[in-house]
Design a protein around this motif. Structure first.
Motif, PDB file in Angstrom:
ATOM      1  N   SER A  14      65.205  29.759  31.496  1.00  0.00           N
ATOM      2  CA  SER A  14      63.881  29.945  30.307  1.00  0.00           C
ATOM      3  C   SER A  14      64.072  29.245  29.108  1.00  0.00           C
ATOM      4  N   VAL A  15      62.803  28.902  27.539  1.00  0.00           N
ATOM      5  CA  VAL A  15      63.471  28.623  26.351  1.00  0.00           C
ATOM      6  C   VAL A  15      64.613  29.177  26.445  1.00  0.00           C
ATOM      7  N   GLU A  16      64.724  30.402  26.105  1.00  0.00           N
ATOM      8  CA  GLU A  16      65.395  31.036  24.784  1.00  0.00           C
ATOM      9  C   GLU A  16      67.301  30.630  25.485  1.00  0.00           C
ATOM     10  N   ASP A  17      67.050  30.709  27.134  1.00  0.00           N
ATOM     11  CA  ASP A  17      68.247  30.342  27.793  1.00  0.00           C
ATOM     12  C   ASP A  17      68.700  28.517  27.047  1.00  0.00           C
ATOM     13  N   LEU A  20      76.879  30.707  29.591  1.00  0.00           N
ATOM     14  CA  LEU A  20      76.725  31.876  28.261  1.00  0.00           C
ATOM     15  C   LEU A  20      76.837  33.053  28.746  1.00  0.00           C
ATOM     16  N   GLN A  52      67.687  26.829  24.475  1.00  0.00           N
ATOM     17  CA  GLN A  52      68.118  26.654  22.836  1.00  0.00           C
ATOM     18  C   GLN A  52      69.332  27.775  22.765  1.00  0.00           C
ATOM     19  N   LYS A  53      69.491  28.568  23.660  1.00  0.00           N
ATOM     20  CA  LYS A  53      71.701  29.414  23.316  1.00  0.00           C
ATOM     21  C   LYS A  53      72.501  28.410  23.833  1.00  0.00           C
ATOM     22  N   LYS A  98      72.377  25.020  24.032  1.00  0.00           N
ATOM     23  CA  LYS A  98      72.580  24.056  22.826  1.00  0.00           C
ATOM     24  C   LYS A  98      73.083  24.451  21.558  1.00  0.00           C
ATOM     25  N   GLU A  99      73.120  26.052  21.341  1.00  0.00           N
ATOM     26  CA  GLU A  99      73.977  26.689  19.666  1.00  0.00           C
ATOM     27  C   GLU A  99      75.001  27.049  20.529  1.00  0.00           C
TER      28      GLU A  99
END
Ligand SMILES: Cc1cc2nc3c(=O)[nH]c(=O)nc-3n(C[C@H](O)[C@H](O)[C@H](O)COP(=O)(O)OP(=O)(O)OC[C@H]3O[C@@H](n4cnc5c(N)ncnc54)[C@H](O)[C@@H]3O)c2cc1C
Ligand code: SF4
Ligand code: SF4
Ligand code: FES
Lengths: 266, 359
Positions: B207-210, B181, B212-213, B215-216
């Protein structure tokens, strides 16, 4: 012995040596190898490497191998002695699967050294003679000098229709002279099960005749020869089309391989 | 299990691997990136990028990011089955032979394997293991192995893994996977071994955001591919064209140099050579890399079945793209593009396959 290692060699004792002709010897070897009809073994010779050699016959822990002396590994068999030791691994490959011919006519066609690969098949069929109808075994040899297993012909001929032809006339030969394809012309062909081993050009010529006589290519099995190093499907040398001859073969149903077998340099 | 680390965390993963494994990672050698053993963490090629094309290779120093480079030029097979691997030693005394088999039990860890190479390893597994005769030499190394997968950030001009059954959703047997990231790394622990290693380091859960990031980021790769190969009915189309005169046209260009088979992560063909002592009391059987491009590869009694370069090139491409499917139910090519980069004749397997299927 480490049974897990496909490269492990086992010891065999040479029980008998029989000179077949000017360049070929048969050896009877006692070992732990338990082959089935159609399979082959790898013989190892010190410092020279390995060669795939068919099991020409087998009984009670003794396998018969007929070796034509053509190079390094096979050259070792030139001076092989009874009571001597050999090293080998195997057995490898699939089998002739002759049981599918039960209740039917059989034609076995062998060219040259191919007879080593069909001999045990013939013996099996003779042992189970009542399970088959008419059995022909046609054998073509380049010359009289090249003939294998001469002492066996009369014995086989008592049970099956065994016919021999040699490629060139010879004063010592009173039998048939000509191509193996001519032997095919003389016999009755009615929905037989067919087993072939010989050089590729012979196989192709024989299959052409058979199919012109209405034989279904599914009923033809051929045993192929290719360059082999590992015999366990990992070195790539024996590849022919999508097949590994060492593990998918050496016996193939002709209809399965025809597409690739009839293409040049595949 | 998902964790988040910074470059220090990366270093501690690397260090922790070195405690139990012989770690193999990419590094800069002779002007290119190569997998090597015992690379110092500071010698990982962080920040480099590769430009690759037909017969073209250039390394550039890039931005402040880390895993911007691509797969190295050599492959995992180099370590699993080295170019010359001792199979057994044969000793002769008094006419009797004794054998010593050399199964290697070293514990190897690969730090930084890209998806194409992970998939290639599974492809090799199917050759060496999933069979009547599992290869104990390969198995021993394979079973003791630890794999750290890393997500690619951009594809090079030669990459086409996305067409060859390499999917972003699959981790292909990696023990942990790392996605870069911004300045931090998402670590996905996938196997028991992987979880154990990461848990030991007491690092932070992601975290869930990490997640998700990451994955993108991962999916962003897809828009960077320049190559495409249509693999639908590929085998059938190649079989149909097996005798097409176009093979001759490639055969004229190919030098039969074997470069492509050496750099390919799935090419497995080998020879067995006898290496003898002068006293003739000792002989080693050595497995050494071979190639279907070598002239006598398929010779039977002086009769060379594939006597022309055309027939040998056809053997190679047909094996990768068609025969392999009949043999193992998958392609023999993972689209890593190495053979394209290292072909001196600029023969591009993706271009040629695309052409051959349409003829
Ligand atoms: C399944 C199978 C069964 C066989 N059965 C017999 C048999 O019963 N009797 C018999 O005499 N021969 C048989 N052969 C042929 C025999 O294997 C070769 O003659 C032998 O390998 C030649 O080895 P060489 O070292 O003596 O010859 P060289 O010319 O010195 O060496 C030839 C090189 O090619 C390699 N090679 C591998 N496979 C072959 C092959 N098939 N043909 C030629 N070279 C090969 C050898 O290992 C060596 O590296 C069989 C072959 C196969 C594939
Ligand atoms: S054939 Fe070429 S692109 Fe495909 S896996 Fe091998 S080296 Fe990579
Ligand atoms: S395709 Fe290219 S790399 Fe492969 S053998 Fe031919 S010239 Fe060499
Ligand atoms: S002989 Fe090695 S793959 Fe068949």
């Amino acid at each position: 012995m480490n049974v897990q290692n496909p490269y492990s060699l086992v010891k065999g004792k040479v029980v008998k040596v029989h000179r077949e002709n000017y360049n070929t010897v048969s050896v009877l070897v006692e070992s732990d190898i338990k082959p089935e009809v159609g399979q082959y073994v790898m013989f190892y010779t010190f410092g020279r490497g390995e060669a795939p050699i068919t099991v020409a016959s087998y009984q009670d822990g003794m396998s018969l191998h007929t070796v034509r002396i053509v190079g390094d590994v096979t050259g070792y068999f030139q001076h092989i002695q009874e009571e001597g030791t050999v090293y080998l691994r195997g057995p490898y490959g699939n089998t002739w699967g002759f049981e599918e011919a039960y209740g039917r006519d059989v034609i076995i066609i062998s060219g040259g050294l191919g007879l080593a690969a069909t001999r045990w098949l013939m013996e099996k069929i003779i042992q189970n003679r009542d399970n088959f109808k008419v059995v022909y075994s046609l054998y073509g040899s380049k010359s009289f000098q090249d003939l294998l297993y001469k002492e066996k012909y009369n014995i086989w001929a008592r049970e099956i229709d065994f016919r021999v032809t040699v490629g060139t006339p010879d004063p010592a030969w009173t039998g048939r002279v000509g191509m193996i394809t001519q032997l095919l012309e003389d016999i009755k062909i009615e929905n037989p099960s067919i087993f072939i081993c010989g050089p590729d050009p012979m196989v192709k010529a024989v299959v052409d005749i058979l199919s012109s006589k209405g034989v279904n290519k599914r009923e033809i099995k051929v045993s192929l020869e290719r360059h082999m190093k590992c015999s366990v499907g990992t070195c790539g040398h024996c590849m022919f089309g999508p097949f590994f001859v060492c593990k998918d073969g050496p016996v193939f149903r002709y209809s399965d391989i025809e597409y690739f077998y009839t293409k040049k340099s595949v | 299990m998902f964790y988040i680390i910074d470059v220090k965390g990366l270093e501690s993963i690397y260090g922790s691997l070195k405690e139990t494994f012989h770690v193999i990672s990419p590094t800069l050698k002779d002007g290119i990136l190569l997998y090597s053993e015992d690379v110092d963490f500071n010698s990982l090629p962080f920040g480099y990028t590769q430009m690759e094309g037909p017969s073209f290779y250039q390394l550039l120093q890039s931005s402040g990011r880390y895993f911007t480079y691509l797969r190295p030029s050599n492959t995992l097979k180099y370590f699993l089955r080295s170019p010359n691997m001792k199979l057994l030693t044969v000793k002769r005394s008094n006419g009797e032979l004794s054998f010593e088999y050399h199964i290697n039990h070293r514990k190897l860890a690969f730090f930084d394997v890209r998806r194409c190479d992970l998939k290639a390893l599974q492809t090799l597994d199917n050759v060496y293991l999933n069979d009547r005769f599992p290869d104990p030499y390969y198995r021993s190394l394979r079973e003791n192995m630890f794999l750290v997968g890393v997500d690619c950030q951009t594809a090079s001009d030669v990459c086409f893994c996305h067409c060859m059954g390499v999917y972003l959703e699959d981790s292909y047997g990696a023990d942990i996977f790392i996605t870069e990231l911004d300045g931090r790394f998402l670590v996905t622990a996938l196997s028991k071994k992987g979880v154990e290693l990461v848990e030991k380091l007491h690092i932070k859960k992601a975290s869930v955001e990490d997640i998700q990031k990451a994955k993108e980021k991962r999916e962003g790769l897809l828009s960077t591919f320049k190559k495409y190969l249509d693999t639908k009915d590929l085998k059938e189309n190649l079989y149909r064209n097996i005798e097409h005169p176009y093979w001759e046209e490639i055969g004229k260009r190919c030098l039969s140099c074997t470069n492509c088979t050496q750099v390919c992560p799935t090419c497995f063909c080998f020879d067995i050579k006898e290496v003898n002592s002068i006293e003739l009391d000792l002989s080693e059987r050595v497995v050494s890399w071979d190639s279907c491009f070598n002239q006598t590869f398929a010779t039977v009694h002086k009769f060379n079945i594939r006597d022309t370069i055309t027939s040998r090139y056809r053997q190679w491409l047909m094996h990768k793209m068609a025969y392999w499917q009949d043999q193992f139910g998958e392609f023999g090519c993972v689209g890593c593009g190495r053979c394209i980069t290292w072909c001196p004749a600029k023969i591009d397997i993706q271009v040629e396959t695309a052409k051959l299927r349409e003829l």
